[in-house]
Structures are given as structure tokens and as C-alpha cells.
Design an enzyme around this catalytic site. Sequence first.
Site, PDB file in Angstrom:
ATOM      1  N   GLU A  67       0.833  -1.211   0.000  1.00 39.76           N
ATOM      2  CA  GLU A  67       0.000   0.000   0.000  1.00 39.76           C
ATOM      3  C   GLU A  67       0.865   1.258   0.000  1.00 39.76           C
ATOM      4  O   GLU A  67       0.611   2.206   0.752  1.00 39.76           O
ATOM      5  CB  GLU A  67      -0.952   0.004   1.195  1.00 39.76           C
ATOM      6  N   GLU A 108      -4.230  -8.961   0.477  1.00 40.50           N
ATOM      7  CA  GLU A 108      -4.687  -8.703   1.848  1.00 40.50           C
ATOM      8  C   GLU A 108      -6.207  -8.705   1.802  1.00 40.50           C
ATOM      9  O   GLU A 108      -6.796  -7.989   0.987  1.00 40.50           O
ATOM     10  CB  GLU A 108      -4.136  -7.358   2.323  1.00 40.50           C
TER      11      GLU A 108
HETATM   12  C1  GAL Z   1      -4.147  -2.562   5.596  1.00 44.91           C
HETATM   13  C2  GAL Z   1      -2.639  -2.476   5.774  1.00 44.91           C
HETATM   14  C3  GAL Z   1      -2.215  -3.291   6.964  1.00 44.91           C
HETATM   15  C4  GAL Z   1      -3.057  -2.943   8.147  1.00 44.91           C
HETATM   16  C5  GAL Z   1      -4.485  -3.194   7.850  1.00 44.91           C
HETATM   17  C6  GAL Z   1      -5.320  -2.855   9.082  1.00 44.91           C
HETATM   18  O1  GAL Z   1      -4.610  -1.602   4.736  1.00 44.91           O
HETATM   19  O2  GAL Z   1      -1.978  -2.961   4.651  1.00 44.91           O
HETATM   20  O3  GAL Z   1      -0.873  -3.029   7.247  1.00 44.91           O
HETATM   21  O4  GAL Z   1      -2.855  -1.611   8.431  1.00 44.91           O
HETATM   22  O5  GAL Z   1      -4.859  -2.379   6.774  1.00 44.91           O
HETATM   23  O6  GAL Z   1      -6.521  -3.403   9.047  1.00 44.91           O
END
Ligand code: GAL
Length: 900
Positions: free
Chosen positions: A504, A586
Site C-alpha cells: 500500500e 490482503e
Molecule cells: C491494511 C494495511 C495493513 C493494516 C491493515 C489494518 O490496509 O496494509 O498493514 O494496516 O490495513 O486493518
Amino acid sequence: MIRFHFLWLFIAATGLVAAADLPRERISIDENWRFIKGDPTNCTVSLLYDSRRDEAIRRVAEAEADGNPTANQSAASNQTADLPPAVIKQWILPTGNPFIKDASRRWTRPAGNPGDGAPYVQPGFDDSSWRRVDLPHDWAIEGPFITEGGGGMGRLPSPGVGWYRKKLSIPAGDAGKSIFLDVDGAMSYAVVWLNGRLVGGWPFGYASWRVDLTPYVKPGGENELTIRLDNPPQSSRWYPGGGIYRNVWLLKTGPVHVCHWGTQLTTPEVSRERATVNLKVTVDNDSKQSGNVSLKTEIFPLNANGKRSGSAVANIAPMSLKISPGESAVAEGVGTVVNPKLWGPPPTQRPNRYVAVTTVSQDGNVADTYETPFGIRTLKFDPNQGVFVNGERIELKGVCDHHDLGALGAALNDRALQRQLEMLMDMGCNAIRTSHNPPAPEFLELTDKMGFLVMDETFDVWVRKKTPLDFHLIFPDWHEQDLRAHLRRDRNCPSVILWSIGNEVGEQFTGADGAEWGRKLSNIVHEEDSTRPTTTAMNWAQPTNLLPATVDIVGLNYQGAGIRTTPGRYPEFHEKFPDKLIIGSETASALSSRGEYIFPVTASNSAAVGSKSGEEPGRRQVSAYELYHAAFGASADKVFASQEKHPYVGGEFVWTGWDYLGEPTPFDASRSSYSGIIDLAGFKKDRFYLYQAHWRPDFPMAHILPHWTWPGREGQITPVHVFTSGDEGELFLNGKSQGRKKKGAGEYRLRWDDVVYTPGTLKVVTYKNGAKWAAAEMKTAGQPSRLKLEPDRDKIRADGRDLSFVTVTVTDKAGLTSPRADNRIHFEIHGAGEIVATDNGDPTSLEPFQSCDRKAFNALCLVIVRGKSGQPGTIQLTARSDGLEIGTTSIKTIRAGGIR
Ligand code: GAL
């Protein structure tokens, strides 16, 4: 530069060198360090790494630590011509030279010795009043918890300066050897001195690195090693830990030796009958003579414990090199393994491994031996069909995890890591994303051994920051060295299937500039390793953005199931990039607290958490009905549906496998996350069974929630949900059927939402394809009455490192778990062990992890026990709590080497 090479060559030539001294010694130097937090008050010299950081503190300390696109600003804006010159970084940058490809861009060490005048650096400094510590060490995990400010970094004192000192006794016989310090990880901005002379250092806290001690070593006496770390505040979006938190080694070699991470093994042609093994070896000649070197490599199978088994199964054809003094040379050779045992992920494949043992000889004498464990396997990333390992399609059933080990903090512990991975494997997980940084080397040893597929990630930020003082400050100077070092360290690991160059990153939004960085980093990866693809995990990128085009695989964070009101984007990306595989890099960010059930329960299969949606704001807990998620996320159920609807997607990495310290969304006042499938103490949330049901469809299982002990809820609607690998189930309350339900298309749980609570017994019988499959029961418990202690292992090594994780459960008289028990429990230990830490998995708990007194959280506590080094015997652990029967357990500790 004094290298004593003449002496060494003389000794070698006369055959006087003891076998133990040759050719390569890797010595653990984790024990017996002295440590102090903070700089001395009488220090008159500046040890600041880079004035840029000071300037950044001044300019942006008040800025919000926020990863959102508008708050992202370029670090370049912090660099202005009027800044004072950097203080110490010119002496540190040369450490990274071996990882800078363009020789003209390598750094030259300036004259002078920063640290002269700093008391702790001086040889002979009396550090006897400092604390004695063994590594790996995390100075922050002991707390105390910080109640002010945000919870992003875990409310623990990781920022600040820390000094470590150690006396190294270097025998006179080491004269002429090359002597290196290998640090697997130090958080952060490490600077190393030996005998008062600055040697080098490395700022990125997740990197593994080496400094060459040779010019500063005094053989035949005691040498004083000093390391200073300087961990900035507001430098991370999660708990980074602080200190030398991974293993540290002293490496001794002859002056002609395989260089750091100097082998690369690839297997370009693999069939069941034969595998071609290519080996590339880089040899350094640190002596002042030119070296005529021959190399021979034998390949042996490794057994499940990583030990050589049997005789050599193949050879790499001998190679020879002529290496000029002070230079390196590369040799390449090929061999064939007949009927190779392939490396692949269980349960359908086995993680078989080999080791290549390379012997470097000079003038007929062995100059070095170097072992490279590796695996033989094929990988294919098909844009329409997903990931293939050895020709078999493997859906990535993955999780993202941070590096901390809960109550143990960032301090590496092999057994704690192994426990994390074992539980994930039991859930059916086959892949891990090392979010968002290089893991400990031991992590990859485990994933290689166990057969996980790893998405190995290097950066969370590039030049655009997410928090004011994160690693964006060093990225312009260090990205190449950090990336190449990471790749060279990990590229022989068969478990690594994919390199992620960033998570990100703010460069998603910066058009051509961002894409340029993406291309540059991706090219570096391809130069170092042509066998694996690159990806970057993107949460905001559009198919029309330039960044996705710069990597081989499109990694989408949350965008697959859809973010907020934006619908899922897999089809758009698939259409725009028909030649690139997409993965859910993710997913989910589902939130819950173990054992908390909050009413009413949403009728939807996925709902954003909020004060009226799955939260109990007063207690800062989130419902474990496992339907609630962060605003941008989705429930596991919704993600499963989106993955199944788009079978061309290679699979997912759930945010997260385990809870972690810091980032306690949605309650900033807490200490740790709510996103884990497993809580911080290692207790399974209900979600564990939701994943197990979906990821292990052939494993008969059924799991009921919530618990069934609700005094005061009699007569009220109390929904019952069942997670099962079956497709149908019938629920009974006190023997009375509540109806038989079947999972519909896109459904992953059975729900009985109208059950009226009556104490007694809930029972579910599940079916698969019409046949009985699995059953589960949940009974109403009585008053808390007893304490049950269950060690995960009742035999551990007496090596001061091995651990037993003891689960303490508050039960009623009959032994049923009292699901809401929060009794305060006191632990005592006698005999051959000590309590390292305790926890209960409650993200709101600010009780110190070292405390031997702890409240149960929803019936459970964890006690982490370690055997005393070199003192095999019996450990007796006792738990007491007012009004409850005492609980005990015993654990045997046996001589190191006795288990595994
Ligand atoms: C994502 C990020 C993770 C963490 C997560 C929290 O966007 O890549 O590192 O921050 O959100 O829920």
C-alpha cells in the site's frame, strides 16, 4: 588495514591449523551482553545518523500518523539545501556497498572516527553496572504500557536509544582470518564499534546485515564490541520492538571464502525423473595475493529436521577461479539430481529438501565450506488458473502476519514462531505473507521445513511516508541495499514463491513517479532472482493506474471483495491485465475479541464494525460472531464468496493470522489488534473454525458459537451459528430440534438466528452429501470453581530458549469451561524453569507481560515457561486464585539435543 594474511597463509601451508579452526566457524554470540537504555548525560559528541531525521521531527512531529492518500507526503520535501550535513551516515553507508550494483555509486568511508569522545564507545569503559542480557532482546516488551497518545505502536516504549556492549575473546590463532559480525535484525539505526573504532552499521530495523570486523580485531585478547541503536518515535504503524531482537553471530573464515549469501541455486528443469541444478557462487579474496581457487559441490538430501541424511545424490561439476587480491569472482556450474524428491506444500505434497555443500580449495587446501539448503520444485503463475506448484494447482489459503510474538515482543524465539505456524497449518493455512518486512531467517527455515508458501515482502513505505519518521527517511539512500540484501538472503528458500516490493505504498497515487519506483524495484528483483515474480499489494490502485503494470502479479488489498461502497474489482483488473495473475494480497480485516458475543447480531453476512454494530464500546470489545470488520474490509464469509466467484484469482492472504501488538482498530486506547484469527496469547477465536471449515473441506469438524452460559438471558433470542466442513446440520437445544439447515450458494456458516436461550445443552449434528459428518456440543457451565493447567508440551529442552505454552482454564466443578470467568490468577514456578511472560489475549489489557498475576480473559490465561539453560529437571507450575481450587502441572526439561 591489518589482515595478518601472511601469517595465515604460512600456518595453512605448514598444516599447523587445527581442524576446528578451518575453514568456517559460525559462533552464536547471543549470550552475556550488557545493555543500557539512553545516551550518557556526559556525552559531548553527536551520534545522530542523519540530520534529516531531526529536521523531519521538527517539521512533522505533529502530523497525523495516517496512511491515507492525502496525508502521504513525499520525504523529499524534508531534504533541503539549508540542512546541516549528515552526522554519521557517511560512515554507515559503506556497509551496504556489496549491495550497490553500480560501482561508481558505492560509498567511500571518510576519515575520522565518529564516537571518539562518546564514553560508552571507549575501550575499557566500565559497563559492569549495566544490565546483563541475552539476545534476542526486545527492550520495549517489559513496558510499562503507555496510556497517553495513540495505540498504533502498541503502547510500549520501543522508541529511544539503547546501547549494547560485549567482550569478545579472539584467540591469537585467529590472526589472518576474516572476522565478521552477522546481525539478523536490530531495531533500528544500528552503529557498531569494535575497540573504539567505528566499523559500520545498518539503519533498516528489519534487515539482516554484516559488518567486517577484520581491520579492527585484536587477536590474542579481549575485544570490546559496542552497538548503539536509535529507534525513532512515530516510526511505525505497528509495534516494531526495540533492540537487538534477532540472533547475532561471529563468523570466521579464511581470507578466501564464499561471500555473504554468496550462493544462488536454481532448478530450471524439473521432472519426476531428473532436475537440473544450477549453482552460482561468489568467492571473495580478502588477502593480498591473487588466489587460484577450485570449487566442488555435493548435494545431499535433508531429513525433516534439516539434517543431512545419506550420501551425496549429485555433484556440481568442479569449477575454478582466479581471484585478484581484494576482489570477488563468480563461478557457475550445473548438476543433475536423478529422481528428485520435490518440495511442495502439504497436505498433497511434501516439503523435501536438499543441501548443496560447496568446498572451496586453494593450493590443495580447503579454504572454505559453505552449505546452501534448497528445494527442487516448479512454480507457475497462470493468469486464468492461479498458482501451480509441481504442476498441481494450489489455492493460496494464506494469512498476513507481523513479526511480533505477542507477550514475547519482537524478540525472536524459534519455538514461539513454530507454534504460530503449527496452529495456522492446523487451520488449513498454506501460505504466509511477511507483512510488511523481511522476516527473521528462522521464520523461513520453518516455512521451508513445514511447506508453507511465502510472499516475502520488503517494504511498507518507499519515498512517501505513512508515519512521520518511518523508513521513508532512509529509502532514497538504502532501497537498493535493503532490497538486494533481502533477496540474496532468502532466494534459496523453496518456501518463498513471490517477492512483494511494497505494501500500500503512497506511490500508488503518484502516476509516473510512483510507477518509476515500481519498475526500478521490480527490475532489481529480476536481476537478483529471475525465477520468481514480483508483486506489490495495492489498496487504492485503479486498473488504469501505472503502478500495477510495473509488477508481474497484481496484488489487491481488500479490493476483491470491495471497499466500502466500491464493488469488488477483480473483473476490471483481470480484463485490464489478462497476462497477469491476480491475488488477494490482503483480505478481510475482520475484527473480534475471543469469547465476546454482542447482541443484536447483524442479519447480514458482513457488517462494518461500529458503536451499534458488533462493538461494546465501553469495554472496547468486538463481537466474536465473526461477521464484523474494519470499515474498508469484509467478513471471512464475504471474502470466501468473492474468491470463489473469481476462480482465476490465485487465493488470499487474510489480515491477519495472529493478533499483533499495535494498530488496535477500532479502539485506539487498546494495546493490540482485533484482526487476528488467533488472539495475541495464541487462543483460537471462533473465526479459526470458520477458516478451518472452508480450507480443510475433507476434515470432519463442527464448531458451535456462542458459549451457552447466559444467566439473565433466559427467554431472549440468542443466535446460534455453526462452522462446519459439512454442508448441512441439525441443531438441538436440550434435545429439541431447532431445525435442519443447509448452506446455500455463497454461504459458509449455518445460522439459527431465532434460538431462545434456555440453559442446558446445545448439540449440532452435521452432514456432508447427506451422510453424517461431524457433531459438536456446548453446555451451560456452573460457577467458576477450578483451575486447569495444560502445557502444549510437557517435555522441553533445557537450553534457556525452548518454551512450553501453558493454557490455564477456569472451569466449573465438572470441568466445563466457565466462559466469562475473569478471576485474578497468581502463578508460581519451582524447579528447573522460569516464567517468561503471561497473557490472556485481551487487547485492552495493560497488565505487564512479565507479571505473575493476571486476570483470566473469558476463562483463559497463558503462561509461557522456559527451561533453565543446562539444568535438566522438572518444572512445577502452580496457579492460585481466591475461591478456586489450586491448579498445577509439571514439565520436564531435558538436555539440549534431546528433542526434535
Ligand atoms: C491494511 C494495511 C495493513 C493494516 C491493515 C489494518 O490496509 O496494509 O498493514 O494496516 O490495513 O486493518
